[in-house]
Design a protein around this motif. Sequence first.
Motif, PDB file in Angstrom:
ATOM      1  N   LEU A  51       0.828  -1.211   0.000  1.00  0.00           N
ATOM      2  CA  LEU A  51       0.000   0.000   0.000  1.00  0.00           C
ATOM      3  C   LEU A  51       0.864   1.263   0.000  1.00  0.00           C
ATOM      4  CD1 LEU A  51      -3.022  -0.855   2.319  1.00  0.00           C
ATOM      5  CD2 LEU A  51      -2.977  -0.570  -0.158  1.00  0.00           C
ATOM      6  N   ILE A  52       2.016   1.194   0.673  1.00  0.00           N
ATOM      7  CA  ILE A  52       2.914   2.352   0.683  1.00  0.00           C
ATOM      8  C   ILE A  52       3.403   2.631  -0.740  1.00  0.00           C
ATOM      9  CG2 ILE A  52       5.048   3.321   1.649  1.00  0.00           C
ATOM     10  CD1 ILE A  52       3.189   2.683   3.879  1.00  0.00           C
ATOM     11  N   TYR A  53       3.849   1.574  -1.437  1.00  0.00           N
ATOM     12  CA  TYR A  53       4.310   1.772  -2.813  1.00  0.00           C
ATOM     13  C   TYR A  53       3.172   2.279  -3.698  1.00  0.00           C
ATOM     14  CZ  TYR A  53       8.677  -0.554  -1.619  1.00  0.00           C
ATOM     15  OH  TYR A  53       9.869  -0.862  -1.052  1.00  0.00           O
ATOM     16  N   ASP A  54       1.972   1.735  -3.444  1.00  0.00           N
ATOM     17  CA  ASP A  54       0.812   2.198  -4.218  1.00  0.00           C
ATOM     18  C   ASP A  54       0.581   3.692  -4.026  1.00  0.00           C
ATOM     19  OD1 ASP A  54       0.268  -0.278  -5.235  1.00  0.00           O
ATOM     20  OD2 ASP A  54      -1.131  -0.816  -3.615  1.00  0.00           O
ATOM     21  N   LEU A  55       0.608   4.100  -2.750  1.00  0.00           N
ATOM     22  CA  LEU A  55       0.373   5.513  -2.439  1.00  0.00           C
ATOM     23  C   LEU A  55       1.414   6.394  -3.122  1.00  0.00           C
ATOM     24  CD1 LEU A  55      -0.565   5.744   1.347  1.00  0.00           C
ATOM     25  CD2 LEU A  55      -1.808   6.703  -0.587  1.00  0.00           C
ATOM     26  N   ILE A  56       2.692   5.983  -3.019  1.00  0.00           N
ATOM     27  CA  ILE A  56       3.754   6.788  -3.630  1.00  0.00           C
ATOM     28  C   ILE A  56       3.551   6.869  -5.143  1.00  0.00           C
ATOM     29  CG2 ILE A  56       6.239   6.890  -4.090  1.00  0.00           C
ATOM     30  CD1 ILE A  56       6.635   5.622  -1.296  1.00  0.00           C
ATOM     31  N   ALA A  57       3.255   5.709  -5.756  1.00  0.00           N
ATOM     32  CA  ALA A  57       3.079   5.690  -7.215  1.00  0.00           C
ATOM     33  C   ALA A  57       1.900   6.569  -7.631  1.00  0.00           C
ATOM     34  CB  ALA A  57       2.860   4.260  -7.687  1.00  0.00           C
ATOM     35  N   SER A  58       0.784   6.438  -6.897  1.00  0.00           N
ATOM     36  CA  SER A  58      -0.399   7.222  -7.248  1.00  0.00           C
ATOM     37  C   SER A  58      -0.122   8.714  -7.102  1.00  0.00           C
ATOM     38  CB  SER A  58      -1.578   6.838  -6.350  1.00  0.00           C
ATOM     39  OG  SER A  58      -2.015   5.534  -6.665  1.00  0.00           O
ATOM     40  N   PHE A  59       0.531   9.083  -5.985  1.00  0.00           N
ATOM     41  CA  PHE A  59       0.772  10.510  -5.763  1.00  0.00           C
ATOM     42  C   PHE A  59       1.742  11.094  -6.775  1.00  0.00           C
ATOM     43  CE2 PHE A  59      -1.719  10.562  -1.967  1.00  0.00           C
ATOM     44  CZ  PHE A  59      -2.110  11.885  -1.898  1.00  0.00           C
ATOM     45  N   LYS A  60       2.712  10.277  -7.214  1.00  0.00           N
ATOM     46  CA  LYS A  60       3.640  10.771  -8.226  1.00  0.00           C
ATOM     47  C   LYS A  60       2.876  11.137  -9.498  1.00  0.00           C
ATOM     48  CE  LYS A  60       7.666   8.453  -9.264  1.00  0.00           C
ATOM     49  NZ  LYS A  60       8.523   7.304  -8.862  1.00  0.00           N
ATOM     50  N   ARG A  61       2.006  10.237  -9.928  1.00  0.00           N
ATOM     51  CA  ARG A  61       1.216  10.524 -11.143  1.00  0.00           C
ATOM     52  C   ARG A  61       0.325  11.746 -10.929  1.00  0.00           C
ATOM     53  NH1 ARG A  61      -0.205   4.685 -10.692  1.00  0.00           N
ATOM     54  NH2 ARG A  61       1.452   3.644 -11.811  1.00  0.00           N
ATOM     55  N   GLU A 193      -6.078   4.157 -13.091  1.00  0.00           N
ATOM     56  CA  GLU A 193      -5.299   3.085 -12.465  1.00  0.00           C
ATOM     57  C   GLU A 193      -6.072   1.765 -12.426  1.00  0.00           C
ATOM     58  OE1 GLU A 193      -2.223   5.537  -9.564  1.00  0.00           O
ATOM     59  OE2 GLU A 193      -3.904   4.459  -8.673  1.00  0.00           O
ATOM     60  N   LEU A 194      -7.395   1.859 -12.256  1.00  0.00           N
ATOM     61  CA  LEU A 194      -8.224   0.649 -12.261  1.00  0.00           C
ATOM     62  C   LEU A 194      -8.028  -0.134 -13.558  1.00  0.00           C
ATOM     63  CD1 LEU A 194     -11.769   1.563 -10.877  1.00  0.00           C
ATOM     64  CD2 LEU A 194     -10.271  -0.264 -10.088  1.00  0.00           C
ATOM     65  N   LEU A 195      -7.805   0.629 -14.639  1.00  0.00           N
ATOM     66  CA  LEU A 195      -7.739   0.005 -15.957  1.00  0.00           C
ATOM     67  C   LEU A 195      -6.313  -0.209 -16.442  1.00  0.00           C
ATOM     68  CD1 LEU A 195     -10.589   2.115 -17.580  1.00  0.00           C
ATOM     69  CD2 LEU A 195     -10.723  -0.231 -16.718  1.00  0.00           C
ATOM     70  N   SER A 196      -5.312  -0.024 -15.569  1.00  0.00           N
ATOM     71  CA  SER A 196      -3.947  -0.140 -16.084  1.00  0.00           C
ATOM     72  C   SER A 196      -3.094  -1.021 -15.167  1.00  0.00           C
ATOM     73  CB  SER A 196      -3.331   1.244 -16.237  1.00  0.00           C
ATOM     74  OG  SER A 196      -2.926   1.711 -14.977  1.00  0.00           O
ATOM     75  N   THR A 197      -1.780  -0.943 -15.351  1.00  0.00           N
ATOM     76  CA  THR A 197      -0.881  -1.795 -14.570  1.00  0.00           C
ATOM     77  C   THR A 197      -0.310  -1.034 -13.380  1.00  0.00           C
ATOM     78  OG1 THR A 197       0.920  -1.098 -15.978  1.00  0.00           O
ATOM     79  CG2 THR A 197      -0.173  -3.143 -16.563  1.00  0.00           C
ATOM     80  N   GLY A 198       0.138  -1.761 -12.368  1.00  0.00           N
ATOM     81  CA  GLY A 198       0.536  -1.186 -11.097  1.00  0.00           C
ATOM     82  C   GLY A 198       1.954  -0.693 -11.075  1.00  0.00           C
ATOM     83  N   PRO A 199       2.440  -0.270  -9.919  1.00  0.00           N
ATOM     84  CA  PRO A 199       1.654  -0.125  -8.698  1.00  0.00           C
ATOM     85  C   PRO A 199       0.750   1.110  -8.739  1.00  0.00           C
ATOM     86  CG  PRO A 199       3.876   0.668  -8.330  1.00  0.00           C
ATOM     87  CD  PRO A 199       3.839   0.145  -9.737  1.00  0.00           C
ATOM     88  N   GLY A 200      -0.117   1.199  -7.748  1.00  0.00           N
ATOM     89  CA  GLY A 200      -1.069   2.300  -7.681  1.00  0.00           C
ATOM     90  C   GLY A 200      -2.282   1.854  -6.893  1.00  0.00           C
ATOM     91  N   LEU A 201      -2.942   2.799  -6.230  1.00  0.00           N
ATOM     92  CA  LEU A 201      -4.099   2.446  -5.401  1.00  0.00           C
ATOM     93  C   LEU A 201      -5.196   1.792  -6.233  1.00  0.00           C
ATOM     94  CD1 LEU A 201      -4.495   5.530  -3.042  1.00  0.00           C
ATOM     95  CD2 LEU A 201      -3.857   3.194  -2.389  1.00  0.00           C
ATOM     96  N   GLY A 202      -5.488   2.380  -7.386  1.00  0.00           N
ATOM     97  CA  GLY A 202      -6.549   1.861  -8.243  1.00  0.00           C
ATOM     98  C   GLY A 202      -6.227   0.458  -8.742  1.00  0.00           C
ATOM     99  N   TYR A 203      -4.953   0.285  -9.085  1.00  0.00           N
ATOM    100  CA  TYR A 203      -4.521  -1.025  -9.584  1.00  0.00           C
ATOM    101  C   TYR A 203      -4.695  -2.087  -8.494  1.00  0.00           C
ATOM    102  CZ  TYR A 203      -1.452  -4.852 -10.770  1.00  0.00           C
ATOM    103  OH  TYR A 203      -0.958  -6.106 -11.002  1.00  0.00           O
ATOM    104  N   THR A 204      -4.260  -1.770  -7.281  1.00  0.00           N
ATOM    105  CA  THR A 204      -4.389  -2.722  -6.177  1.00  0.00           C
ATOM    106  C   THR A 204      -5.857  -3.032  -5.885  1.00  0.00           C
ATOM    107  OG1 THR A 204      -2.306  -2.070  -5.210  1.00  0.00           O
ATOM    108  CG2 THR A 204      -3.887  -3.059  -3.716  1.00  0.00           C
ATOM    109  N   LEU A 205      -6.692  -2.064  -6.054  1.00  0.00           N
ATOM    110  CA  LEU A 205      -8.134  -2.264  -5.854  1.00  0.00           C
ATOM    111  C   LEU A 205      -8.660  -3.335  -6.806  1.00  0.00           C
ATOM    112  CD1 LEU A 205     -10.767  -1.155  -4.488  1.00  0.00           C
ATOM    113  CD2 LEU A 205     -10.931   0.441  -6.374  1.00  0.00           C
ATOM    114  N   ARG A 206      -8.281  -3.201  -8.085  1.00  0.00           N
ATOM    115  CA  ARG A 206      -8.775  -4.177  -9.050  1.00  0.00           C
ATOM    116  C   ARG A 206      -8.141  -5.556  -8.823  1.00  0.00           C
ATOM    117  NH1 ARG A 206      -7.012  -3.704 -14.888  1.00  0.00           N
ATOM    118  NH2 ARG A 206      -5.569  -5.275 -14.102  1.00  0.00           N
ATOM    119  N   TYR A 207      -6.854  -5.555  -8.528  1.00  0.00           N
ATOM    120  CA  TYR A 207      -6.113  -6.776  -8.261  1.00  0.00           C
ATOM    121  C   TYR A 207      -6.757  -7.532  -7.101  1.00  0.00           C
ATOM    122  CZ  TYR A 207      -1.953  -9.595  -7.142  1.00  0.00           C
ATOM    123  OH  TYR A 207      -1.090 -10.604  -6.893  1.00  0.00           O
ATOM    124  N   ALA A 208      -7.064  -6.823  -6.035  1.00  0.00           N
ATOM    125  CA  ALA A 208      -7.699  -7.433  -4.856  1.00  0.00           C
ATOM    126  C   ALA A 208      -9.057  -8.008  -5.230  1.00  0.00           C
ATOM    127  CB  ALA A 208      -7.846  -6.406  -3.745  1.00  0.00           C
TER     128      ALA A 208
END
Lengths: 251, 262
Positions: A51-61, A193-208
């Motif tokens: 989740l930390i990596y997801d947060l960092i990736a999402s915030f960078k974008r 992010e829901l529709l793409s590849t990770g990391p990212g909060l949206g990506y993890t949501l779909r993955y989960a």
Amino acid sequence: MKPAIKRILFFVIVIGLWQLGSKAGLWSEILLPSPVSVFEALVTGIQDKTLIYDLIASFKRLIVGLAIALAIGTSLGILLAKSKTADDTIGSLVLAFQSVPSIVWLPLAIMWFGLGESAIIFVVILGGTFVMTLNVRVGIKNVSPLYIKAARTMGSSGLDLFIKVILPASVPYLVTGSRLAWAFAWRALMAGELLSTGPGLGYTLRYASDFGNMSLVIGVMVIIGVIGAVVDQLIFQRIEKSVIRRWGLDS
Amino acid sequence: MFIQIKDLNKQYLNKENLPVDVLKDIDLDIGKGEFVSILGPSGCGKSTLLSMVAGLVQATSGEIIVDNKKVTKPGKDRGMVFQQAAIFPWMNVLENVMFPLRKEMSKKEAKLRVKEHLKMVQLSNYASHYPHELSGGMQQRVAIARALAMDPGVLLMDEPFGALDEQTRTRLHDQLEQIWIETKKTILFVTHSISESIKLSDRIIVMGTRPGTVLADIHVDLPRPRGEHKEGMLKLEERIMGLLKKEIDKVVDEELAYETSN
Ligand SMILES: Nc1ncnc2c1ncn2[C@@H]1O[C@H](COP(=O)(O)OP(=O)(O)O)[C@@H](O)[C@H]1O
Ligand SMILES: [Mg+2]
């Protein structure tokens, strides 16, 4: 009772009822996991750092996309406010774009940039740009003629007048524009992010969701909601309020 | 003459795009250091006239000469104070008064000049305050300090105290009179208050309406401070009231005619 206390109490009750309902078996844990499971999923995600990596990736974008959106939006807004021809032509196009949810650009963006960072950032930029444009345009057009007249009698004109008077006078609109641009960009980012590849909060949501980990799905939704609300209320609404007060618009 | 207004005409286009005379054949000479009020009913073109002297509005015909220079655009030789204090809310008092000076002198010099003028309007203690923290009267004093700080030959004031309460207005009258005595500025002061014009000015230009013309040019030779010459003021007030009564009746008649024709 203070609003803050009321609010906390409200959330405690909602979560309490949710937990009680889960315990009593009113609904299946698979459809709606209990708050405790959600909390555990979040703790696990934070401990193994996904989740930390997801947060960092999402915030960078988000930061890259939003910064570009604000820059383009401001320039375009100034252009529309200053040029009648641009307003009559590009202006109508901006209005049309603003009414299209930016996520519908994703298929095109993937064609152009491939399925990666650039495509998502593109969608984020489109999410934030037009609402900023429209606010900057209105802000500049609404600058009190009195300020302009006064500045002119003090020898200001042209670029000096624009930078020293017209822009600062429209700051309340710039702040509102930025707040809305952030909100649109945040939504666009999650959709992208829901529709793409990770990391990212949206990506993890779909993955989960693909792996049937409903607790993590809800956990990520909570994070998205909390970030959205906190940034909006603690940062933007505060700035907006103090600006409106100082600019004397609260009479 | 310090200010010469020659054969000045101004037309605006109305809603049907037809030209309407707002000011017609205005001729005025104003000497250096004079305190001149321009008095007239609402809509007679006082603000338009003042804006033309400021260079904010172009004349349809005729010319305005200030200190031997023809007015074509706004300039720092003509400071203006508006009815609403047009000070900038994003700057504090010091920065506001410094605005017209920032390109002319060093920061240090400018600050000194600003301090001096804040003292003149008795706001020395408010340099770091922001406009929203000040009362209307204080804001207007900042606007006056700002206009004076650029050391203009003429101070143009368009109903500067019109939006203030009676007490504040009276206090500011005394301050303005004091400032005028100290700085010897030429002041063109627009008002629709007869008593205000009598209290402050050397000369009252009474204007009529539709189109705006000069009805009378009255020299006020009551000694200052005028507060001690209530009788003389009252007499003058009645005389001007008589002049303006016809004008006000004219406005009322026109409005009645307009209403019945609709
Ligand atoms: N920009 C403008 N366009 C058209 N008409 C105007 C404009 N400015 C002023 N007027 C008209 O000119 C007349 C004089 O206005 P103004 O100078 O503001 O009068 P005053 O200050 O004496 O009340 C009014 O009838 C007003 O409606
Ligand atoms: Mg006026």
